[in-house]
Design a protein around this motif. Structure first.
Motif, PDB file in Angstrom:
ATOM      1  N   LYS A  57     -16.042  28.440 -48.457  1.00 31.04           N
ATOM      2  CA  LYS A  57     -14.900  29.294 -48.079  1.00 31.04           C
ATOM      3  C   LYS A  57     -15.354  30.752 -47.963  1.00 31.04           C
ATOM      4  N   ILE A  58     -16.161  31.195 -48.891  1.00 31.20           N
ATOM      5  CA  ILE A  58     -16.687  32.570 -48.868  1.00 31.20           C
ATOM      6  C   ILE A  58     -17.497  32.802 -47.587  1.00 31.20           C
ATOM      7  N   LEU A  59     -18.370  31.854 -47.255  1.00 27.99           N
ATOM      8  CA  LEU A  59     -19.195  31.990 -46.051  1.00 27.99           C
ATOM      9  C   LEU A  59     -18.363  31.903 -44.780  1.00 27.99           C
ATOM     10  N   ASN A  60     -17.375  31.032 -44.777  1.00 24.62           N
ATOM     11  CA  ASN A  60     -16.500  30.873 -43.613  1.00 24.62           C
ATOM     12  C   ASN A  60     -15.719  32.172 -43.364  1.00 24.62           C
ATOM     13  N   LYS A  61     -15.271  32.790 -44.427  1.00 25.22           N
ATOM     14  CA  LYS A  61     -14.537  34.050 -44.289  1.00 25.22           C
ATOM     15  C   LYS A  61     -15.466  35.167 -43.811  1.00 25.22           C
ATOM     16  N   LYS A  62     -16.641  35.238 -44.384  1.00 25.46           N
ATOM     17  CA  LYS A  62     -17.586  36.312 -44.049  1.00 25.46           C
ATOM     18  C   LYS A  62     -18.071  36.216 -42.605  1.00 25.46           C
ATOM     19  N   PHE A  63     -18.426  35.011 -42.160  1.00 27.13           N
ATOM     20  CA  PHE A  63     -19.072  34.875 -40.854  1.00 27.13           C
ATOM     21  C   PHE A  63     -18.147  34.429 -39.726  1.00 27.13           C
ATOM     22  N   ARG A  64     -17.048  33.750 -40.068  1.00 24.45           N
ATOM     23  CA  ARG A  64     -16.149  33.261 -39.016  1.00 24.45           C
ATOM     24  C   ARG A  64     -14.750  33.849 -39.125  1.00 24.45           C
ATOM     25  N   LYS A  65     -14.551  34.696 -40.126  1.00 28.41           N
ATOM     26  CA  LYS A  65     -13.250  35.355 -40.336  1.00 28.41           C
ATOM     27  C   LYS A  65     -12.123  34.358 -40.559  1.00 28.41           C
ATOM     28  N   LYS A  66     -12.454  33.204 -41.158  1.00 28.95           N
ATOM     29  CA  LYS A  66     -11.455  32.185 -41.478  1.00 28.95           C
ATOM     30  C   LYS A  66     -11.444  32.011 -42.991  1.00 28.95           C
ATOM     31  N   ASN A  67     -10.319  32.336 -43.608  1.00 31.88           N
ATOM     32  CA  ASN A  67     -10.209  32.314 -45.060  1.00 31.88           C
ATOM     33  C   ASN A  67      -9.789  30.933 -45.546  1.00 31.88           C
ATOM     34  N   LYS A  68     -10.632  29.941 -45.261  1.00 34.24           N
ATOM     35  CA  LYS A  68     -10.355  28.581 -45.714  1.00 34.24           C
ATOM     36  C   LYS A  68     -11.665  27.808 -45.841  1.00 34.24           C
ATOM     37  N   SER A  69     -11.573  26.739 -46.574  1.00 34.74           N
ATOM     38  CA  SER A  69     -12.714  25.847 -46.751  1.00 34.74           C
ATOM     39  C   SER A  69     -12.870  24.988 -45.493  1.00 34.74           C
ATOM     40  N   THR A  70     -14.077  24.511 -45.249  1.00 31.62           N
ATOM     41  CA  THR A  70     -14.346  23.633 -44.115  1.00 31.62           C
ATOM     42  C   THR A  70     -15.397  22.617 -44.528  1.00 31.62           C
ATOM     43  N   ASP A  71     -15.649  21.629 -43.703  1.00 31.20           N
ATOM     44  CA  ASP A  71     -16.617  20.594 -44.064  1.00 31.20           C
ATOM     45  C   ASP A  71     -18.061  21.027 -43.833  1.00 31.20           C
ATOM     46  N   ILE A  72     -18.281  21.803 -42.794  1.00 33.67           N
ATOM     47  CA  ILE A  72     -19.643  22.175 -42.425  1.00 33.67           C
ATOM     48  C   ILE A  72     -19.653  23.502 -41.693  1.00 33.67           C
ATOM     49  N   LEU A  73     -20.715  24.243 -41.912  1.00 30.44           N
ATOM     50  CA  LEU A  73     -21.000  25.447 -41.134  1.00 30.44           C
ATOM     51  C   LEU A  73     -22.427  25.322 -40.627  1.00 30.44           C
ATOM     52  N   SER A  74     -22.642  25.737 -39.394  1.00 32.95           N
ATOM     53  CA  SER A  74     -23.988  25.732 -38.806  1.00 32.95           C
ATOM     54  C   SER A  74     -24.264  27.106 -38.235  1.00 32.95           C
ATOM     55  N   PHE A  75     -25.432  27.622 -38.541  1.00 36.84           N
ATOM     56  CA  PHE A  75     -25.847  28.928 -38.049  1.00 36.84           C
ATOM     57  C   PHE A  75     -27.175  28.789 -37.320  1.00 36.84           C
ATOM     58  N   PRO A  76     -27.121  28.555 -36.008  1.00 38.30           N
ATOM     59  CA  PRO A  76     -28.365  28.391 -35.250  1.00 38.30           C
ATOM     60  C   PRO A  76     -29.136  29.705 -35.146  1.00 38.30           C
ATOM     61  N   PHE A  77     -30.448  29.601 -35.193  1.00 40.16           N
ATOM     62  CA  PHE A  77     -31.310  30.769 -35.040  1.00 40.16           C
ATOM     63  C   PHE A  77     -31.494  31.107 -33.565  1.00 40.16           C
ATOM     64  N   TYR A  78     -31.549  30.081 -32.726  1.00 40.24           N
ATOM     65  CA  TYR A  78     -31.723  30.250 -31.277  1.00 40.24           C
ATOM     66  C   TYR A  78     -30.478  29.791 -30.544  1.00 40.24           C
ATOM     67  N   ASN A  79     -30.251  30.359 -29.367  1.00 40.83           N
ATOM     68  CA  ASN A  79     -29.301  29.728 -28.463  1.00 40.83           C
ATOM     69  C   ASN A  79     -30.095  28.692 -27.672  1.00 40.83           C
ATOM     70  N   LEU A  80     -29.420  27.799 -26.991  1.00 43.27           N
ATOM     71  CA  LEU A  80     -30.078  26.683 -26.316  1.00 43.27           C
ATOM     72  C   LEU A  80     -31.104  27.160 -25.296  1.00 43.27           C
ATOM     73  N   LYS A  81     -30.778  28.177 -24.536  1.00 43.93           N
ATOM     74  CA  LYS A  81     -31.684  28.690 -23.501  1.00 43.93           C
ATOM     75  C   LYS A  81     -32.989  29.193 -24.112  1.00 43.93           C
ATOM     76  N   ASP A  82     -32.892  29.959 -25.196  1.00 46.54           N
ATOM     77  CA  ASP A  82     -34.093  30.483 -25.850  1.00 46.54           C
ATOM     78  C   ASP A  82     -34.880  29.381 -26.563  1.00 46.54           C
ATOM     79  N   LEU A  83     -34.189  28.414 -27.108  1.00 50.78           N
ATOM     80  CA  LEU A  83     -34.861  27.290 -27.755  1.00 50.78           C
ATOM     81  C   LEU A  83     -35.730  26.539 -26.754  1.00 50.78           C
ATOM     82  N   LYS A  84     -35.205  26.319 -25.564  1.00 45.22           N
ATOM     83  CA  LYS A  84     -35.961  25.614 -24.526  1.00 45.22           C
ATOM     84  C   LYS A  84     -37.177  26.400 -24.066  1.00 45.22           C
ATOM     85  N   LYS A  85     -37.123  27.742 -24.154  1.00 46.02           N
ATOM     86  CA  LYS A  85     -38.234  28.598 -23.722  1.00 46.02           C
ATOM     87  C   LYS A  85     -39.324  28.727 -24.778  1.00 46.02           C
TER      88      LYS A  85
END
Length: 154
Positions: A57-85
């Motif tokens: 919940k703390i991470l969801n609020k900090k990074f997604r501005k949603k003050n609630k719990s969720t099942d999963i959060l994913s924070f990709p380092f690359y976008n798809l275009k850069d990953l392919k490169k």
């Protein structure tokens, strides 16, 4: 090809349901990796945080501005275009996945755990599910990987 998964347990309840999550993830990750074209035959590193309602919940609020719990959060380092490169020989840091133990059904814990981390992994490699067609494509790949892992562990 090498894979390094850093696993951090932030909520002690995880140990009640999965004795060695790092070993479980490393054992099954190769089946997922072999079926995801963006990362197959590549050197991969990622981090998985095993949390509970409070932590996510703390991470969801900090990074997604949603003050609630969720099942999963994913924070990709690359976008798809850069990953392919990114060159194949380079070790790739995919990003971070945070899983919430309180959103996993305890009756089929390992199965639900597998579905969730696979879902997070697909987000790390650029899959999204905003539109119906993207949802169906991602869901199809999730199910394929899940079935493969289930079959290998029987």
């Amino acid at each position: 090809m090498t894979t390094k998964i850093d696993v951090f347990i932030q909520n002690k309840n995880w140990k009640k349901y999965i004795r060695n999550p790092k070993r479980h993830l490393e054992k099954n990750f190769r089946y997922a990796q072999a079926n995801i074209k963006e990362i197959e035959n590549r050197n991969i590193n990622l981090t998985i945080l095993l949390a509970g309602n409070k932590e996510i919940k703390i991470l969801n609020k900090k990074f997604r501005k949603k003050n609630k719990s969720t099942d999963i959060l994913s924070f990709p380092f690359y976008n798809l275009k850069d990953l392919k490169k990114t060159p194949n020989k380079k070790k790739i840091y995919l990003g971070d996945i945070i899983l919430n133990i309180n959103k996993i059904k305890k009756k089929n814990f390992i199965q639900e755990f597998n579905k969730l981390w696979i879902h997070g992994l697909l987000h790390l490699v650029g899959h999204k599910h905003y539109r119906d067609r993207d949802f169906y494509k991602m869901n199809s790949l999730e199910n394929k990987i899940y079935e493969l892992i289930t079959k290998k562990n029987d």
